[in-house]
Design a protein around this motif. Structure first.
Motif, PDB file in Angstrom:
ATOM      1  N   ILE A  25       0.840  -1.201   0.000  1.00  0.00           N
ATOM      2  CA  ILE A  25       0.000   0.000   0.000  1.00  0.00           C
ATOM      3  C   ILE A  25       0.876   1.253   0.000  1.00  0.00           C
ATOM      4  O   ILE A  25       1.765   1.405   0.834  1.00  0.00           O
ATOM      5  CB  ILE A  25      -0.935   0.006   1.215  1.00  0.00           C
ATOM      6  CG1 ILE A  25      -1.948  -1.141   1.115  1.00  0.00           C
ATOM      7  CG2 ILE A  25      -1.662   1.332   1.339  1.00  0.00           C
ATOM      8  CD1 ILE A  25      -2.809  -1.316   2.341  1.00  0.00           C
ATOM      9  N   VAL A  26       0.609   2.144  -0.950  1.00  0.00           N
ATOM     10  CA  VAL A  26       1.366   3.396  -1.045  1.00  0.00           C
ATOM     11  C   VAL A  26       0.376   4.560  -1.014  1.00  0.00           C
ATOM     12  O   VAL A  26       0.001   5.124  -2.048  1.00  0.00           O
ATOM     13  CB  VAL A  26       2.211   3.448  -2.334  1.00  0.00           C
ATOM     14  CG1 VAL A  26       3.041   4.730  -2.373  1.00  0.00           C
ATOM     15  CG2 VAL A  26       3.128   2.233  -2.422  1.00  0.00           C
ATOM     16  N   PRO A  27      -0.071   4.957   0.184  1.00  0.00           N
ATOM     17  CA  PRO A  27      -0.976   6.106   0.298  1.00  0.00           C
ATOM     18  C   PRO A  27      -0.218   7.412   0.077  1.00  0.00           C
ATOM     19  O   PRO A  27       1.018   7.450   0.166  1.00  0.00           O
ATOM     20  CB  PRO A  27      -1.501   5.994   1.729  1.00  0.00           C
ATOM     21  CG  PRO A  27      -0.424   5.273   2.468  1.00  0.00           C
ATOM     22  CD  PRO A  27       0.210   4.335   1.489  1.00  0.00           C
ATOM     23  N   PRO A  28      -0.918   8.505  -0.209  1.00  0.00           N
ATOM     24  CA  PRO A  28      -0.256   9.769  -0.528  1.00  0.00           C
ATOM     25  C   PRO A  28       0.679  10.284   0.555  1.00  0.00           C
ATOM     26  O   PRO A  28       1.679  10.954   0.255  1.00  0.00           O
ATOM     27  CB  PRO A  28      -1.433  10.731  -0.746  1.00  0.00           C
ATOM     28  CG  PRO A  28      -2.570   9.859  -1.136  1.00  0.00           C
ATOM     29  CD  PRO A  28      -2.379   8.587  -0.373  1.00  0.00           C
ATOM     30  N   ASP A  29       0.377  10.002   1.818  1.00  0.00           N
ATOM     31  CA  ASP A  29       1.197  10.554   2.902  1.00  0.00           C
ATOM     32  C   ASP A  29       2.431   9.709   3.217  1.00  0.00           C
ATOM     33  O   ASP A  29       3.222  10.088   4.088  1.00  0.00           O
ATOM     34  CB  ASP A  29       0.350  10.679   4.178  1.00  0.00           C
ATOM     35  CG  ASP A  29      -0.809  11.647   4.004  1.00  0.00           C
ATOM     36  OD1 ASP A  29      -0.555  12.774   3.527  1.00  0.00           O
ATOM     37  OD2 ASP A  29      -1.957  11.281   4.313  1.00  0.00           O
ATOM     38  N   LEU A  30       2.610   8.591   2.523  1.00  0.00           N
ATOM     39  CA  LEU A  30       3.714   7.695   2.875  1.00  0.00           C
ATOM     40  C   LEU A  30       5.076   8.284   2.546  1.00  0.00           C
ATOM     41  O   LEU A  30       5.942   8.405   3.424  1.00  0.00           O
ATOM     42  CB  LEU A  30       3.536   6.355   2.148  1.00  0.00           C
ATOM     43  CG  LEU A  30       4.682   5.355   2.341  1.00  0.00           C
ATOM     44  CD1 LEU A  30       4.828   4.950   3.803  1.00  0.00           C
ATOM     45  CD2 LEU A  30       4.471   4.124   1.463  1.00  0.00           C
ATOM     46  N   TYR A  31       5.291   8.656   1.298  1.00  0.00           N
ATOM     47  CA  TYR A  31       6.643   9.032   0.886  1.00  0.00           C
ATOM     48  C   TYR A  31       7.173  10.301   1.543  1.00  0.00           C
ATOM     49  O   TYR A  31       8.342  10.343   1.946  1.00  0.00           O
ATOM     50  CB  TYR A  31       6.712   9.133  -0.636  1.00  0.00           C
ATOM     51  CG  TYR A  31       6.681   7.785  -1.330  1.00  0.00           C
ATOM     52  CD1 TYR A  31       7.080   6.624  -0.662  1.00  0.00           C
ATOM     53  CD2 TYR A  31       6.249   7.664  -2.649  1.00  0.00           C
ATOM     54  CE1 TYR A  31       7.056   5.392  -1.281  1.00  0.00           C
ATOM     55  CE2 TYR A  31       6.232   6.424  -3.286  1.00  0.00           C
ATOM     56  CZ  TYR A  31       6.638   5.298  -2.598  1.00  0.00           C
ATOM     57  OH  TYR A  31       6.624   4.075  -3.222  1.00  0.00           O
ATOM     58  N   PRO A  32       6.365  11.354   1.694  1.00  0.00           N
ATOM     59  CA  PRO A  32       6.890  12.521   2.406  1.00  0.00           C
ATOM     60  C   PRO A  32       7.346  12.194   3.829  1.00  0.00           C
ATOM     61  O   PRO A  32       8.364  12.723   4.301  1.00  0.00           O
ATOM     62  CB  PRO A  32       5.707  13.495   2.412  1.00  0.00           C
ATOM     63  CG  PRO A  32       4.916  13.116   1.199  1.00  0.00           C
ATOM     64  CD  PRO A  32       5.030  11.620   1.126  1.00  0.00           C
ATOM     65  N   THR A  33       6.633  11.297   4.503  1.00  0.00           N
ATOM     66  CA  THR A  33       7.031  10.918   5.861  1.00  0.00           C
ATOM     67  C   THR A  33       8.311  10.095   5.843  1.00  0.00           C
ATOM     68  O   THR A  33       9.174  10.268   6.704  1.00  0.00           O
ATOM     69  CB  THR A  33       5.911  10.125   6.558  1.00  0.00           C
ATOM     70  OG1 THR A  33       4.685  10.863   6.477  1.00  0.00           O
ATOM     71  CG2 THR A  33       6.256   9.878   8.028  1.00  0.00           C
ATOM     72  N   LEU A  34       8.473   9.214   4.859  1.00  0.00           N
ATOM     73  CA  LEU A  34       9.715   8.445   4.743  1.00  0.00           C
ATOM     74  C   LEU A  34      10.912   9.370   4.534  1.00  0.00           C
ATOM     75  O   LEU A  34      11.973   9.171   5.125  1.00  0.00           O
ATOM     76  CB  LEU A  34       9.619   7.453   3.578  1.00  0.00           C
ATOM     77  CG  LEU A  34       8.658   6.279   3.725  1.00  0.00           C
ATOM     78  CD1 LEU A  34       8.748   5.378   2.496  1.00  0.00           C
ATOM     79  CD2 LEU A  34       8.941   5.476   4.984  1.00  0.00           C
ATOM     80  N   VAL A  35      10.733  10.368   3.691  1.00  0.00           N
ATOM     81  CA  VAL A  35      11.823  11.325   3.449  1.00  0.00           C
ATOM     82  C   VAL A  35      12.147  12.092   4.723  1.00  0.00           C
ATOM     83  O   VAL A  35      13.322  12.313   5.059  1.00  0.00           O
ATOM     84  CB  VAL A  35      11.448  12.288   2.303  1.00  0.00           C
ATOM     85  CG1 VAL A  35      12.480  13.407   2.173  1.00  0.00           C
ATOM     86  CG2 VAL A  35      11.341  11.527   0.991  1.00  0.00           C
TER      87      VAL A  35
END
Length: 245
Positions: free
Chosen positions: A121-131
């Motif tokens: 699952i790749v929700p919109p808020d995932l990648y900014p938080t990972l960064v």
């Protein structure tokens, strides 16, 4: 063309004694060949089951043997992590809380560079938080053309790419094979991603898959006859070193 392959083990039950016995055998077989895997660790199950200390000790053993420790997080609500009670909560608050909870636990061992999302699952808020948490790469995307999953937040890519955000950038490396797929396509060029005279396969399985004899022997066969294996972190370094188009 130069070919590489990386092995990712989604690690959720390392605290289980039989899972640990079989996983350790696979990892030792890799080590004897001079290869290493990446363990994407989901620590919350061990925490809920009161076996956090067991998981911590075993993950430390794995890391000391040269294998990479990365993060694997499911976004369940509360402490219900099994059917029929588990509920996936993709609110921004829950995504952030789950990511930070697992990251804090893993940081007792090392700062993980890599991530794979539970259930892809790749929700919109995932990648900014990972960064924001200073992750370097992510393997949550699936290769375009691989078998379909019915979920609105599945990300499919035809090749690796770098995504840039206000806080920094993240390398996305599509996962290309499950265990069965990897064995089936072992002698073919199918489902390989080619980039600038370079191609790779990224194979994954779950640690608890090894409880099934057929999966255990398949993983062992893949390790023993499949050539050299790199960690996902090593693959990320190769990609960043100039293979991206």
């Amino acid at each position: 063309m130069t070919r590489f392959q990386a092995l990712a083990i989604h690690t959720e039950r390392i605290h289980d004694p039989l899972v640990w016995r079989r996983l350790r055998f696979i990892l030792n077989a890799l080590g004897r060949k001079g290869s290493h895997a990446t363990l994407f660790v989901y620590p919350f199950r061990a925490i809920v089951e009161g076996k956090s200390h067991i998981a911590l000790n075993r993950i430390e053993q794995v890391r000391s043997a040269g294998h990479e420790i990365a993060q694997h997080t499911h976004f369940y609500k509360g402490q219900f992590i099994d059917k029929p009670n588990k509920v996936t909560d993709l609110s921004q608050e829950n995504i952030s809380n789950c990511l930070r909870r697992d990251h804090q636990w893993l940081s007792r061992i090392c700062l993980p560079r890599g991530f794979t999302s539970g259930a892809w699952i790749v929700p919109p808020d995932l990648y900014p938080t990972l960064v924001e948490l200073e992750f370097d790469y992510d393997c949550s995307a699936r290769l375009l053309g691989w078998k379909k999953l019915d979920h609105p937040h599945i990300l499919r890519l035809s090749k690796p790419e770098i995504r840039r955000f206000k806080q920094g950038e993240l390398l996305l490396i599509p996962t290309t094979h499950g265990l069965k797929d990897a064995l089936f396509y072992f002698r073919s060029g199918d489902l390989q991603i080619g980039l600038n005279n370079f191609c790779y396969r990224l194979v994954y399985f779950h640690d608890y898959d090894l409880l099934r004899w057929e999966a255990y022997f398949a993983a062992l066969a893949l390790v023993l006859v499949g050539g050299a294996w790199k960690t996902c972190g090593e693959l990320a370094d190769i990609l960043k070193g100039g293979c991206l188009e």
